[in-house]
Design a protein around this motif. Structure first.
Motif, short mmCIF file in Angstrom:
data_model
loop_
_atom_site.label_atom_id
_atom_site.label_comp_id
_atom_site.label_asym_id
_atom_site.label_seq_id
_atom_site.Cartn_x
_atom_site.Cartn_y
_atom_site.Cartn_z
N ALA A 50 0.83 -1.20 0.00
CA ALA A 50 0.00 0.00 0.00
C ALA A 50 0.87 1.26 0.00
O ALA A 50 0.58 2.22 -0.72
N LEU A 51 1.95 1.25 0.76
CA LEU A 51 2.86 2.39 0.78
C LEU A 51 3.51 2.60 -0.59
O LEU A 51 3.60 3.73 -1.08
N ALA A 52 3.95 1.51 -1.22
CA ALA A 52 4.59 1.60 -2.53
C ALA A 52 3.59 2.10 -3.58
O ALA A 52 3.94 2.92 -4.43
N GLU A 53 2.35 1.61 -3.52
CA GLU A 53 1.34 2.05 -4.48
C GLU A 53 1.05 3.54 -4.32
O GLU A 53 0.93 4.28 -5.30
N ARG A 59 -1.33 8.11 -5.01
CA ARG A 59 -2.70 7.91 -4.50
C ARG A 59 -2.72 8.15 -2.99
O ARG A 59 -1.75 7.89 -2.30
N LYS A 60 -3.87 8.61 -2.52
CA LYS A 60 -4.02 8.83 -1.08
C LYS A 60 -4.06 7.50 -0.35
O LYS A 60 -4.54 6.49 -0.88
N ILE A 61 -3.57 7.55 0.87
CA ILE A 61 -3.51 6.35 1.70
C ILE A 61 -3.93 6.73 3.12
O ILE A 61 -3.71 7.86 3.56
N LYS A 62 -4.57 5.78 3.79
CA LYS A 62 -4.90 5.98 5.20
C LYS A 62 -4.04 5.02 6.01
O LYS A 62 -4.06 3.81 5.76
N VAL A 63 -3.26 5.55 6.94
CA VAL A 63 -2.42 4.71 7.78
C VAL A 63 -2.86 4.84 9.23
O VAL A 63 -3.24 5.91 9.68
N ARG A 64 -2.86 3.72 9.91
CA ARG A 64 -3.15 3.70 11.35
C ARG A 64 -1.83 3.49 12.07
O ARG A 64 -1.10 2.56 11.78
N LEU A 65 -1.54 4.41 13.01
CA LEU A 65 -0.28 4.38 13.73
C LEU A 65 -0.50 3.94 15.17
O LEU A 65 -1.46 4.37 15.82
N GLY A 76 -3.00 10.77 3.63
CA GLY A 76 -2.11 11.58 2.80
C GLY A 76 -1.52 10.75 1.69
O GLY A 76 -1.97 9.64 1.40
N THR A 77 -0.48 11.30 1.06
CA THR A 77 0.21 10.63 -0.03
C THR A 77 1.67 10.43 0.36
O THR A 77 2.30 11.36 0.86
N VAL A 78 2.18 9.24 0.12
CA VAL A 78 3.58 8.95 0.43
C VAL A 78 4.44 9.68 -0.60
O VAL A 78 4.31 9.45 -1.81
N SER A 79 5.32 10.58 -0.13
CA SER A 79 6.17 11.34 -1.06
C SER A 79 7.62 10.88 -1.02
O SER A 79 8.35 11.09 -2.00
N VAL A 80 8.06 10.27 0.07
CA VAL A 80 9.43 9.77 0.19
C VAL A 80 9.40 8.48 0.98
O VAL A 80 8.66 8.35 1.96
#
Length: 111
Positions: A50-53, A59-65, A76-80
């Motif tokens: 999901a992070l790589a995609e 694409r936007k992603i929802k992460v639970r921390l 948000g969107t993974v930029s790095v």
């Protein structure tokens, strides 16, 4: 009523040592604390996909921390992606981002 009724010495005493107060506060905080879940390799693979995609397709992603007291969700969107440091930079808005350790992520899903 005697000193030993109810809370005993604490009730009749007006003073409390700082060490005792710190211990009481620390115990109250530890009561609400929870353990970090152990993710199986398959779940980690799904999170990393999901992070790589999100990174490659923007694409936007929802992460639970994980947090010891209350989990947090970010969108948000993974930029790095720093693989050697095992962290990502999640762009959450215009000129807003968060550095997140991959090991703190308990779930991730692409929108």
């Amino acid at each position: 009523m005697t000193k030993l009724d109810g809370n005993g010495l604490w009730e009749s005493s007006r003073m409390m040592l700082p060490e005792h107060k710190e211990t009481i506060i620390r115990r109250q905080l530890e009561e609400g604390r929870k353990d970090k879940p152990v993710l199986d390799p398959q779940e980690m693979e799904l999170i990393e996909q999901a992070l790589a995609e999100s990174f490659h397709m923007h694409r936007k992603i929802k992460v639970r921390l994980f947090d010891e007291y209350e989990d947090m969700e970010l969108i948000g969107t993974v930029s790095v992606i720093h693989t050697y440091r095992r962290e990502i930079k999640l762009a959450t808005g215009v000129s807003e981002w968060e550095w997140i350790k991959i090991d703190d992520i308990t779930s991730a899903s692409v929108y």
